[in-house]
Write a protein that holds these residues in place. Structure first.
Motif, PDB file in Angstrom:
ATOM      1  N   GLN A   1      15.159 -30.986  26.777  1.00 20.92           N
ATOM      2  CA  GLN A   1      15.605 -31.231  25.653  1.00 20.92           C
ATOM      3  C   GLN A   1      15.424 -32.501  24.940  1.00 20.92           C
ATOM      4  OE1 GLN A   1      19.752 -29.661  25.122  1.00 20.92           O
ATOM      5  NE2 GLN A   1      19.242 -27.981  26.242  1.00 20.92           N
ATOM      6  N   GLY A   2      14.354 -33.315  25.743  1.00 23.10           N
ATOM      7  CA  GLY A   2      14.018 -34.570  25.421  1.00 23.10           C
ATOM      8  C   GLY A   2      14.434 -35.678  26.051  1.00 23.10           C
TER       9      GLY A   2
ATOM     10  N   ARG B   1      18.335 -29.637  14.231  1.00 19.94           N
ATOM     11  CA  ARG B   1      19.650 -29.341  14.094  1.00 19.94           C
ATOM     12  C   ARG B   1      19.794 -27.862  13.996  1.00 19.94           C
ATOM     13  NH1 ARG B   1      23.562 -33.770  14.215  1.00 19.94           N
ATOM     14  NH2 ARG B   1      22.209 -35.579  13.967  1.00 19.94           N
ATOM     15  N   GLU B   2      20.879 -27.364  13.926  1.00 19.08           N
ATOM     16  CA  GLU B   2      21.171 -25.832  14.070  1.00 19.08           C
ATOM     17  C   GLU B   2      20.338 -25.221  12.718  1.00 19.08           C
ATOM     18  OE1 GLU B   2      24.829 -24.062  14.177  1.00 19.08           O
ATOM     19  OE2 GLU B   2      25.746 -25.629  16.034  1.00 19.08           O
ATOM     20  N   SER B   3      20.283 -25.753  11.666  1.00 17.31           N
ATOM     21  CA  SER B   3      19.645 -24.920  10.721  1.00 17.31           C
ATOM     22  C   SER B   3      18.327 -25.826  10.237  1.00 17.31           C
ATOM     23  CB  SER B   3      20.421 -24.785   9.641  1.00 17.31           C
ATOM     24  OG  SER B   3      20.716 -25.939   9.129  1.00 17.31           O
ATOM     25  N   GLY B   4      17.904 -26.903  11.092  1.00 15.97           N
ATOM     26  CA  GLY B   4      16.739 -27.715  10.673  1.00 15.97           C
ATOM     27  C   GLY B   4      16.945 -28.769   9.824  1.00 15.97           C
ATOM     28  N   PHE B   5      15.867 -29.101   9.201  1.00 17.90           N
ATOM     29  CA  PHE B   5      16.036 -30.090   7.954  1.00 17.90           C
ATOM     30  C   PHE B   5      15.081 -29.699   7.051  1.00 17.90           C
ATOM     31  CE2 PHE B   5      15.252 -34.458   5.785  1.00 17.90           C
ATOM     32  CZ  PHE B   5      16.528 -34.501   5.554  1.00 17.90           C
ATOM     33  N   LYS B   6      15.224 -28.937   6.161  1.00 18.65           N
ATOM     34  CA  LYS B   6      14.242 -28.443   5.023  1.00 18.65           C
ATOM     35  C   LYS B   6      13.602 -29.288   4.407  1.00 18.65           C
ATOM     36  CE  LYS B   6      16.611 -23.682   4.702  1.00 18.65           C
ATOM     37  NZ  LYS B   6      17.058 -22.497   3.990  1.00 18.65           N
ATOM     38  N   PRO B   7      14.148 -30.366   3.767  1.00 21.74           N
ATOM     39  CA  PRO B   7      13.333 -31.242   2.996  1.00 21.74           C
ATOM     40  C   PRO B   7      11.946 -32.099   3.691  1.00 21.74           C
ATOM     41  CG  PRO B   7      15.631 -31.910   2.452  1.00 21.74           C
ATOM     42  CD  PRO B   7      15.598 -30.672   3.914  1.00 21.74           C
TER      43      PRO B   7
ATOM     44  N   GLY C   1      10.849 -29.785   6.162  1.00 24.05           N
ATOM     45  CA  GLY C   1      10.136 -28.884   6.776  1.00 24.05           C
ATOM     46  C   GLY C   1      10.338 -28.571   8.322  1.00 24.05           C
ATOM     47  N   MET C   2      11.347 -29.557   8.750  1.00 27.20           N
ATOM     48  CA  MET C   2      11.727 -29.452  10.396  1.00 27.20           C
ATOM     49  C   MET C   2      12.440 -27.972  10.606  1.00 27.20           C
ATOM     50  SD  MET C   2      13.291 -32.730  12.144  1.00 27.20           S
ATOM     51  CE  MET C   2      12.289 -33.659  11.241  1.00 27.20           C
ATOM     52  N   PRO C   3      11.909 -27.232  11.699  1.00 26.03           N
ATOM     53  CA  PRO C   3      12.626 -26.328  12.171  1.00 26.03           C
ATOM     54  C   PRO C   3      13.621 -26.655  12.920  1.00 26.03           C
ATOM     55  CG  PRO C   3      10.831 -26.558  13.417  1.00 26.03           C
ATOM     56  CD  PRO C   3      10.790 -27.529  12.229  1.00 26.03           C
ATOM     57  N   GLY C   4      14.914 -25.460  12.971  1.00 28.03           N
ATOM     58  CA  GLY C   4      16.082 -25.868  13.846  1.00 28.03           C
ATOM     59  C   GLY C   4      16.411 -24.559  14.579  1.00 28.03           C
ATOM     60  N   HIS C   5      17.430 -24.992  15.547  1.00 26.65           N
ATOM     61  CA  HIS C   5      18.000 -23.971  16.343  1.00 26.65           C
ATOM     62  C   HIS C   5      19.180 -24.784  17.092  1.00 26.65           C
ATOM     63  CE1 HIS C   5      18.670 -20.961  19.807  1.00 26.65           C
ATOM     64  NE2 HIS C   5      18.333 -20.188  18.610  1.00 26.65           N
ATOM     65  N   PRO C   6      20.410 -23.927  17.457  1.00 31.42           N
ATOM     66  CA  PRO C   6      21.283 -24.547  18.328  1.00 31.42           C
ATOM     67  C   PRO C   6      20.895 -25.359  19.482  1.00 31.42           C
ATOM     68  CG  PRO C   6      22.337 -22.692  17.163  1.00 31.42           C
ATOM     69  CD  PRO C   6      20.658 -22.684  16.880  1.00 31.42           C
TER      70      PRO C   6
ATOM     71  N   ASP D   1      16.270 -12.824  22.454  1.00 33.99           N
ATOM     72  CA  ASP D   1      16.552 -14.496  22.508  1.00 33.99           C
ATOM     73  C   ASP D   1      16.192 -14.676  20.986  1.00 33.99           C
ATOM     74  OD1 ASP D   1      15.729 -17.519  22.729  1.00 33.99           O
ATOM     75  OD2 ASP D   1      16.969 -16.776  24.525  1.00 33.99           O
ATOM     76  N   THR D   2      17.554 -15.598  20.714  1.00 32.50           N
ATOM     77  CA  THR D   2      17.116 -15.972  18.874  1.00 32.50           C
ATOM     78  C   THR D   2      16.240 -17.270  18.835  1.00 32.50           C
ATOM     79  OG1 THR D   2      19.131 -17.183  19.142  1.00 32.50           O
ATOM     80  CG2 THR D   2      19.351 -15.091  18.315  1.00 32.50           C
ATOM     81  N   LEU D   3      16.051 -18.013  19.911  1.00 31.62           N
ATOM     82  CA  LEU D   3      14.927 -19.091  19.957  1.00 31.62           C
ATOM     83  C   LEU D   3      13.646 -18.529  20.009  1.00 31.62           C
ATOM     84  CD1 LEU D   3      14.388 -22.024  19.638  1.00 31.62           C
ATOM     85  CD2 LEU D   3      14.661 -22.305  22.274  1.00 31.62           C
ATOM     86  N   VAL D   4      13.609 -17.628  20.901  1.00 33.40           N
ATOM     87  CA  VAL D   4      11.981 -16.963  20.890  1.00 33.40           C
ATOM     88  C   VAL D   4      11.854 -16.286  19.556  1.00 33.40           C
ATOM     89  CG1 VAL D   4      10.758 -14.922  22.078  1.00 33.40           C
ATOM     90  CG2 VAL D   4      12.301 -16.515  23.397  1.00 33.40           C
TER      91      VAL D   4
END
Length: 202
Positions: free
Chosen positions: A94-95, A106-112, A114-119, A163-166
């Motif tokens: 995880q870095g 983040r959980e829902s990414g950062f749409k401005p 275009g960054m995806p996200g997941h918990p 799996d929701t990340l997959v």
């Protein structure tokens, strides 16, 4: 520098490096054949290997290989370019302590940006790095409990199929090309592969 300011700067950098957002998403990344399509293969072992070959369309797509990189640095985008800003796997996938995946993803990414996200955004374990490997090598690796996190072949059905990340691979947002087919179709192929002996292609 405060964590909030650092996140804002990283988001700005990502927005400048990524393709312009707001465009229509790219067309689907192709289709997957259903297990029934292989019914004409009489030999069970050959049919099992054929199921995995079809599943490999997903496993070798950028949506999977970017997070299963050959090094400790993830890749991004359909072109599988090195992740910007430079980030590294870290001891838990995880870095590093100075730049955790969750700081941006983040959980829902950062749409401005275009960054995806997941918990639970993270890289696959180093033992499951398959960028640049053949389909057979990936097959042998993915079913090896010593490398796949102790999963049985049957466990892989839920991992790939539920799996929701997959699952993000099929709905990646922005202008990323989704993995071929759907998660449900991939699950059906993994299940058929497992039930026929989990043979690997030559």
């Amino acid at each position: 520098m405060t964590p909030l300011l650092r996140m804002a700067l990283l988001a700005l950098a990502a927005a400048l490096l990524l393709p312009a957002q707001g465009r229509a998403a790219s067309p689907p990344g192709g289709t997957l054949a259903a297990p029934e399509a292989f019914a004409g293969i009489a030999d069970p072992e050959a049919r099992s290997a054929a199921y995995f070959s079809e599943l490999s369309k997903v496993l070798t797509s950028p949506r999977c290989t970017n997070c299963h990189p050959a090094t400790d640095r993830p890749r991004q985008g359909d072109a599988a370019r090195l992740h910007q800003p430079p980030v590294f796997r870290g001891p838990d996938g995880q870095g590093l302590a100075s730049l955790r995946c969750s700081m941006c993803h983040r959980e829902s990414g950062f749409k401005p940006a275009g960054m995806p996200g997941h918990p639970h955004w993270q890289l696959a374990p180093a033992s499951m790095a398959w960028e640049g490997k053949t389909v057979r090598e990936i097959c042998l690796q993915i079913k090896d409990p010593a490398r796949n996190g102790g999963r049985s072949v049957d466990d892989l059905i839920a991992h790939i199929g539920d799996d929701t990340l997959v699952g993000w691979a099929w709905a990646p947002g922005g202008d990323r090309t989704p993995a071929p087919g759907t998660q449900e179709e991939a699950k059906a192929l993994v299940k058929a592969w497992a039930q026929t002996g989990a043979a690997c292609p030559n």
